[in-house]
Write a protein that holds these residues in place. Structure first.
Motif, PDB file in Angstrom:
ATOM      1  N   ALA A  58      39.795  44.565  29.495  1.00 29.42           N
ATOM      2  CA  ALA A  58      39.193  44.407  30.815  1.00 29.42           C
ATOM      3  C   ALA A  58      40.332  44.233  31.813  1.00 29.42           C
ATOM      4  O   ALA A  58      41.276  43.483  31.563  1.00 29.42           O
ATOM      5  CB  ALA A  58      38.295  43.184  30.832  1.00 29.42           C
TER       6      ALA A  58
ATOM      7  N   ASP B 121      36.943  38.533  26.959  1.00 29.08           N
ATOM      8  CA  ASP B 121      36.471  37.916  28.197  1.00 29.08           C
ATOM      9  C   ASP B 121      36.809  36.431  28.263  1.00 29.08           C
ATOM     10  O   ASP B 121      36.999  35.874  29.337  1.00 29.08           O
ATOM     11  CB  ASP B 121      34.954  38.115  28.336  1.00 29.08           C
TER      12      ASP B 121
ATOM     13  N   LYS C 217      37.060  42.869  38.971  1.00 31.46           N
ATOM     14  CA  LYS C 217      37.205  43.620  37.731  1.00 31.46           C
ATOM     15  C   LYS C 217      37.199  45.096  38.144  1.00 31.46           C
ATOM     16  O   LYS C 217      36.453  45.485  39.030  1.00 31.46           O
ATOM     17  CB  LYS C 217      35.994  43.333  36.828  1.00 31.46           C
TER      18      LYS C 217
END
Ligand SMILES: Nc1ncnc2c1ncn2[C@@H]1O[C@H](COP(=O)(O)OP(=O)(O)O)[C@@H](O)[C@H]1O
Ligand SMILES: [Mg+2]
Lengths: 325, 272
Positions: free
Chosen positions: A237, A280, A302
């Motif tokens: 991510a 995460d 993000k």
């Protein structure tokens, strides 16, 4: 596959009085004909050295390079008919010549008949929106116009392979776009043409190139289409954190469990940290480190991975960051 | 793949490289003062020195002809031999070298473009100084002298190419070297006096510079009473030999030193 450029174990060492610099350290490059091929890397990575070897201006210390099937060391005379090079920020030629005169002069060094040369110069000036400047002196051009003129110089003689060394460096957005547009258009005219372009602008490589080699310290660290290179960081991510300025934080962030890579750039007076998180949960650890630093959080996003992220992951630092000795 | 012939590229390169020099001289006339008036004043000053020394009248003719050929020597030194040094700094050398042309053609073009200025300067000195001081020439020798002049200039430009190839190698020292070469060569080549008065050894060394013999031959042809250094025909033959020797040497040297420059990164401009 028809190969336009191929190098094998290409190495170049610069020697001066008391030091040696290894500018290229075993480069294996293969560029298929018809491609817009990008060589992406920070300053000092060896991009210019690679180009200068491929255009016959510099000999390799060892290894091999072939351009259009010709050996750059031994078959350079024939090769010189087939290539052209344009570098960013170049100030070549003669200031008191008119633009069209200077372009004509360079075409003569290739033995081009004058009438077709002048016709071609007219067309290219028109295409790049420089017709008005044809009679202006070279010394009176803005940097954007000058660079377009330089690009035209590279195109007049219709090279099989065009080398562009940071062609948009220090240009304003508009001029840089015009240069990139012309490269696309020129390539679209003939599918057997090839462009090799170096850049340290991620956006440029992403937007303009079919394939990209990322170089760092004289080596190719990754190669592929921009999409493939971005794929390499896809499992992470990507989070951007805007923080108020403060003390050094990058190392602490990199040490957080689950942070795969991190880089920082300054933006509008804020520090923008780009983090690649392999899970995460890592975000919690990041926030604790930020709180501990006393910096203010001004934004969190993000986003999709870019080539910059691929570079950071591969090299361990951002493109613009100074090399740490 | 078919390309224009090497000869075609060679000739086109000469014209194209001469062009900017020609245009520069045309668009900016300041050189009329620096390149014509000042050398003229220099020649005239030299004539007054000779007069003050009560030198024979024919010496005035020596000075005038010396001043005329000096123009070409300076063109060779400053516009040809040292030119690659400046061209490299501007990034031009890279583009000249990577084009399918020869550096010899680039150099010849440069010299030819500069010859326009040199010719103007030479003609001015010849006319003004001769008229001013009443120098008279032997008319019958004029045509042969013109022939010797062309030969001498050709040999000089071939020597210039040889020097330029060395400057490709010496780079930073180029300027000092060129500067250092100017004065002794005025002396050695006998710009302002006949070579004979230098004696055999110095005159012999000076004879390596085409100007020495050419100038002496021209003086013998059109200034009656010039003391003979070596017979005229030998001088002319020697100049022809110099053309051949310097042309061949410069080609070998340019090839060798271009390769050396590719190896030692002396063609390229360092950006990082
Ligand atoms: N002519 C040169 N002499 C010595 N070192 C050089 C020379 N040119 C480049 N370098 C060094 O070689 C390395 C690679 O430089 P370069 O090829 O110009 O990289 P890039 O184009 O990617 O910025 C750098 O460390 C640079 O300082
Ligand atoms: Mg570079």
């Amino acid at each position: 596959m028809d190969i336009a450029v191929e190098t094998r174990a290409l190495r170049r060492v610069y020697r001066s009085r008391n030091q040696e610099v290894v500018a290229l350290d075993g480069v294996d490059l293969r560029v298929a004909r018809g491609q817009r091929y990008g060589v992406l890397g920070p300053n000092g990575a060896g991009k210019t050295t690679m180009i200068k070897i491929l255009v016959t201006l510099l000999l390799p210390s060892s290894g091999e390079a072939r351009v259009d099937g010709l050996d750059v060391v031994h078959q350079f005379r024939e090769l010189r008919h087939r290539i052209a090079m344009v570098s960013g920020g170049e100030n070549v030629g003669f200031g008191m010549l008119k633009v069209k005169e200077q372009l004509w002069m360079f075409s003569q060094f290739y033995g081009m008949p004058s009438a077709p040369s002048k016709r071609r110069i007219g067309e290219l000036l028109e295409r790049l929106g420089l017709s008005e400047a044809a009679d202006r002196r070279v010394s009176a051009l803005s940097s954007g116009m000058r660079q377009k003129m330089n690009l035209i110089r590279g195109l007049i003689t219709n090279p099989r392979i065009l080398f562009l060394d940071e062609p948009t460096v220090a240009l304003d957005v508009g001029a840089a776009r015009d240069v990139r547009d012309e490269v696309r258009r020129w390539m679209a005219e003939d599918p057997t043409r090839t462009v090799i372009l170096t850049t340290h602008y991620m956006m440029e490589a992403d937007e303009l190139c079919d394939r990209v080699a990322i170089v760092n310290r004289g080596r190719i660290v990754a190669e592929g289409t921009p999409a493939e290179l971005k794929q390499r960081v896809q499992q992470n991510a990507i989070v951007d954190l805007q923080l108020s300025p403060g003390g050094r934080l990058l190392d602490a962030l990199r040490a957080v469990e689950g942070v795969a890579a991190a880089s920082v750039t300054e933006q509008d007076g804020l520090d923008r940290f780009s983090l690649q998180l392999s899970n995460d949960a890592a975000l919690g650890g990041v926030m604790r480190v930020v709180e501990g630093s006393g910096r203010q959080i001004r934004g969190v996003q993000k986003r999709e991975p870019t080539l910059e992220d691929a570079f950071v992951k591969l090299v361990g630092r951002g493109m613009a960051e100074e090399e740490q000795a | 793949m078919s390309h224009p012939s090497a000869m075609r590229i060679f000739l086109k390169t000469i014209v194209a490289r001469a062009y900017p020099r020609f245009v520069a001289a045309y668009r900016n006339r300041a050189w009329l003062i620096t390149e014509t008036l000042l050398p003229l004043v220099g020649t005239i000053a030299m004539i007054y020195v000779y007069r003050a020394l009560h030198a024979p009248a024919r010496f005035l003719g020596f000075v005038v002809l010396g001043g005329v050929l000096l123009a070409f020597w300076q063109n060779v030194i400053w516009a040809m031999a040292t030119q690659f040094f400046w061209d490299r700094g501007a990034g031009n050398l890279e583009l000249f070298a990577m084009a399918p042309t020869s550096l010899a053609a680039i150099l010849l073009g440069m010299a030819l473009g500069g010859a326009y200025v040199s010719l103007t300067r030479a003609a001015t000195i010849l006319l003004v100084a001769s008229v001013l001081f009443g120098v008279s020439y032997s008319l019958s020798g004029l045509l042969p002298a013109l022939g010797v002049f062309v030969l001498t200039i050709s040999a000089l430009y071939c020597l210039g190419m040889l020097l330029a190839s060395l400057f490709l190698f010496y780079q930073r020292e180029a300027w000092q070297l060129a500067d250092a070469m100017q004065e002794p060569i005025y002396f050695l080549s006998g710009f302002y006096f006949p070579v004979r008065s230098l004696g055999a050894v110095v005159g012999g060394v000076g004879s390596l510079i085409p100007l020495t013999l050419g100038l002496d031959a021209i003086r013998q042809l059109i200034l009656p009473g010039t003391p003979q250094f070596i017979p005229l025909s030998v001088e002319v033959l020697a100049v022809v030999a110099q053309i051949i020797a310097y042309a061949a040497l410069s080609q070998i040297s340019l090839r060798y030193l271009e390769r050396q420059a590719r190896q030692d990164a002396r063609l390229i401009l360092r950006s990082t």
